[in-house]
Design a protein around this motif. Structure first.
Motif, mmCIF file in Angstrom:
data_model
loop_
_atom_site.group_PDB
_atom_site.id
_atom_site.type_symbol
_atom_site.label_atom_id
_atom_site.label_comp_id
_atom_site.label_asym_id
_atom_site.label_seq_id
_atom_site.Cartn_x
_atom_site.Cartn_y
_atom_site.Cartn_z
ATOM 1 N N VAL A 85 1.182 -1.184 0.121
ATOM 2 C CA VAL A 85 0.286 -0.518 -0.182
ATOM 3 C C VAL A 85 1.266 1.056 -0.111
ATOM 4 O O VAL A 85 1.872 1.628 0.878
ATOM 5 N N LEU A 86 0.775 2.282 -0.876
ATOM 6 C CA LEU A 86 1.808 2.892 -1.390
ATOM 7 C C LEU A 86 1.331 4.300 -0.684
ATOM 8 O O LEU A 86 2.206 5.313 -0.534
ATOM 9 N N GLY A 87 -0.060 4.370 -0.410
ATOM 10 C CA GLY A 87 -0.186 5.900 0.213
ATOM 11 C C GLY A 87 -1.925 6.351 -0.184
ATOM 12 O O GLY A 87 -2.764 5.087 -0.756
ATOM 13 N N GLY A 88 -2.476 7.126 -0.410
ATOM 14 C CA GLY A 88 -4.049 7.755 -0.587
ATOM 15 C C GLY A 88 -4.561 9.070 -0.267
ATOM 16 O O GLY A 88 -2.916 9.236 -0.064
ATOM 17 N N ASP A 89 -4.845 9.060 -0.040
ATOM 18 C CA ASP A 89 -5.607 10.340 -0.341
ATOM 19 C C ASP A 89 -7.588 10.290 1.235
ATOM 20 O O ASP A 89 -8.666 9.123 1.023
ATOM 21 N N LEU A 90 -7.520 11.251 1.619
ATOM 22 C CA LEU A 90 -8.904 11.613 2.706
ATOM 23 C C LEU A 90 -9.428 12.731 1.917
ATOM 24 O O LEU A 90 -8.666 13.896 1.799
ATOM 25 N N SER A 91 -11.071 12.459 1.670
ATOM 26 C CA SER A 91 -11.707 14.083 1.361
ATOM 27 C C SER A 91 -13.038 13.397 1.777
ATOM 28 O O SER A 91 -13.951 12.278 1.901
ATOM 29 N N SER A 92 -14.100 14.501 2.563
ATOM 30 C CA SER A 92 -15.186 14.928 2.453
ATOM 31 C C SER A 92 -16.355 14.361 1.927
ATOM 32 O O SER A 92 -15.669 14.785 0.453
ATOM 33 N N ALA A 93 -17.244 14.398 1.431
ATOM 34 C CA ALA A 93 -18.369 14.134 0.749
ATOM 35 C C ALA A 93 -20.185 14.541 1.839
ATOM 36 O O ALA A 93 -19.871 14.522 3.141
ATOM 37 N N PRO A 94 -20.220 15.092 0.871
ATOM 38 C CA PRO A 94 -21.693 15.120 1.485
ATOM 39 C C PRO A 94 -22.774 14.138 1.971
ATOM 40 O O PRO A 94 -22.456 12.698 2.216
ATOM 41 N N ALA A 95 -23.991 14.498 2.483
ATOM 42 C CA ALA A 95 -24.507 13.470 3.165
ATOM 43 C C ALA A 95 -24.889 12.151 2.804
ATOM 44 O O ALA A 95 -24.910 11.788 1.736
ATOM 45 N N GLY A 96 -24.773 10.370 3.444
ATOM 46 C CA GLY A 96 -25.164 9.798 2.680
ATOM 47 C C GLY A 96 -23.799 8.840 1.487
ATOM 48 O O GLY A 96 -23.760 7.918 0.765
ATOM 49 N N VAL A 97 -22.943 9.865 1.162
ATOM 50 C CA VAL A 97 -21.838 9.537 0.095
ATOM 51 C C VAL A 97 -20.498 8.959 0.785
ATOM 52 O O VAL A 97 -19.803 9.932 1.181
ATOM 53 N N VAL A 98 -20.388 7.882 0.022
ATOM 54 C CA VAL A 98 -19.060 7.119 0.452
ATOM 55 C C VAL A 98 -18.423 6.343 -0.243
ATOM 56 O O VAL A 98 -19.571 5.420 -1.644
#
Ligand SMILES: Nc1ncnc2c1ncn2[C@@H]1O[C@H](COP(=O)(O)OP(=O)(O)O)[C@@H](O)[C@H]1O
Ligand SMILES: Cc1ncc(C[n+]2csc(CCOP(=O)(O)OP(=O)(O)O)c2C)c(N)n1
Ligand SMILES: [Mg+2]
Length: 336
Positions: free
Chosen positions: A132-145
């Motif tokens: 696993v080389l890494g990645g990113d985190l971000s938020s989303a509107p309600a109900g979105v994954v």
């Protein structure tokens, strides 16, 4: 009825109760170290030692489109999105080396679910010998994954050629490595609250386990074209047929053994639909100029189109009406 094991997407501490560093602090220790990883996750980018031509591919899963929380745990989702990506590397004739993972989630998503997701990703990568080389985190509107994975891989040796969709030639054998129709049968059973009728099929839907080693083996055995079956045998076969300018003749008798594995659970007619049009299987479909290697099932043959005939797939000489999976046509069709 929920058949999922493990933490649900909601409940417990939500992501918004933590900061990004705390989330990463829970996730990153789960990923095994790798000797090839010169710079591991944690810096601006990772650095990976590679010896040959690099394969790169990406695939994304979205809550409600690719899984439901009632059906699949975080670990199931992580296992599946890694498998989808590694199957694409194998289908080029390569070996996967590393993955990047992006999670975009509603801040109300449970941290326990996210840790379970990361554990599934870690286990699938470890099983395949992938970093696993890494990645990113971000938020989303309600109900979105949404979870997006990018995979890297190596071709077998310096200068070796990838196996494309365009190399099938008249006279080749058409063969599959792995199952057909199980993931679709599993989806059908989950949708009808009948998961107990075929636990193995439901497990393939949740956690496909593509025959990754068979990709480079097929390349070494001279495969002329290859892909992984993600959108259905007829649809994906059509991609080889069009790219190669050939007709793929499927042999109904050769497909009966795949139908027999699921017909008791879903019925004969649905079983044929699953085998011909079921997606998410991630088995490998390839053409071979000579004998297919051990472990591959010959399910048809390749011929040139007759005059005026379009390239495509035939089943016992007839064009099947199975369209397979398409995200836009199979989506809900609401205007954004
Ligand atoms: N949004 C996009 N931008 C650029 N290329 C894309 C995009 N989506 C898909 N592709 C490319 O189109 C090809 C087919 O994609 P896809 O049907 O997802 O393949 P697969 O079934 O192997 O995952 C791939 O080469 C992929 O990289
Ligand atoms: C909730 C839900 N609805 C529908 C499906 C079925 N489904 C989702 S994606 C897909 C096909 C393959 O997915 P895709 O992302 O197109 O894979 P790729 O071809 O890019 O590898 C299928 C059959 C599912 N797994 N879950
Ligand atoms: Mg794709």
């Amino acid at each position: 009825m929920s058949t999922r094991t493990g933490p649900s997407l909601t409940g417990g501490t939500p992501l918004r109760g933590l900061d990004e560093e705390e989330v990463l602090g829970r996730i990153l220790p789960l990923f095994a170290p790798s000797a090839d990883l010169i710079v591991p996750p944690g810096d601006d980018a990772a650095v990976l030692a590679t010896e040959s031509r690099t394969i790169v591919t990406t695939d994304t899963v979205v809550l409600g489109r690719d899984w439901l929380d009632a059906w699949s745990s975080g670990a199931d989702v992580g296992t599946k999105v890694v498998a989808q990506n590694l199957a694409d590397v194998a289908a080029m004739g390569g070996r996967p080396t590393g993955v990047l993972v992006t999670l975009v989630a509603d801040p109300m998503t449970s941290i326990d679910w996210v840790v379970d997701l990361a554990a599934g990703i870690a286990a699938a990568c470890q099983q395949a010998g992938v970093a696993v080389l890494g990645g990113d985190l971000s938020s989303a509107p309600a109900g979105v994954v949404m979870v997006s994975v990018t995979a890297l891989g190596n071709l077998a040796g310096a200068g070796s050629a990838p196996v494309l969709r365009s190399g099938a030639r008249a006279g080749d054998r058409l063969a599959v490595r792995g199952s057909l129709g199980l993931a679709a049968a599993g989806l059908h059973l989950l949708m009808h609250d009948q998961a107990d009728r075929h636990p193995e099929a439901v497990n393939v839907q949740r956690r496909p386990d593509p025959p990754l080693e068979a990709g480079p083996e097929a390349a070494a055995a001279g495969a002329s074209a290859m892909l992984d079956v993600s959108d259905g045998l007829v649809r994906d076969g059509g991609r080889i047929a069009r790219a190669s300018g050939v007709v793929l003749e499927l042999d109904r008798d050769a497909l009966r053994e795949f139908v027999a594995q699921i017909s008791d659970a879903v019925g004969e007619e649905t079983a044929w639909d699953c085998v011909l049009a079921g997606g998410e299987e991630h088995s490998l479909l390839a053409t071979f100029p000579g004998e297919a290697p051990a472990g591959w099932h010959v399910i048809g043959a390749v011929r040139s189109p007759a005059e005026g005939e379009q390239p495509g797939v035939l089943l016992d000489g007839v064009r099947p009406q199975h369209s397979g999976w398409d995200h836009f046509r199979n989506g809900e069709g609401r205007r954004p």
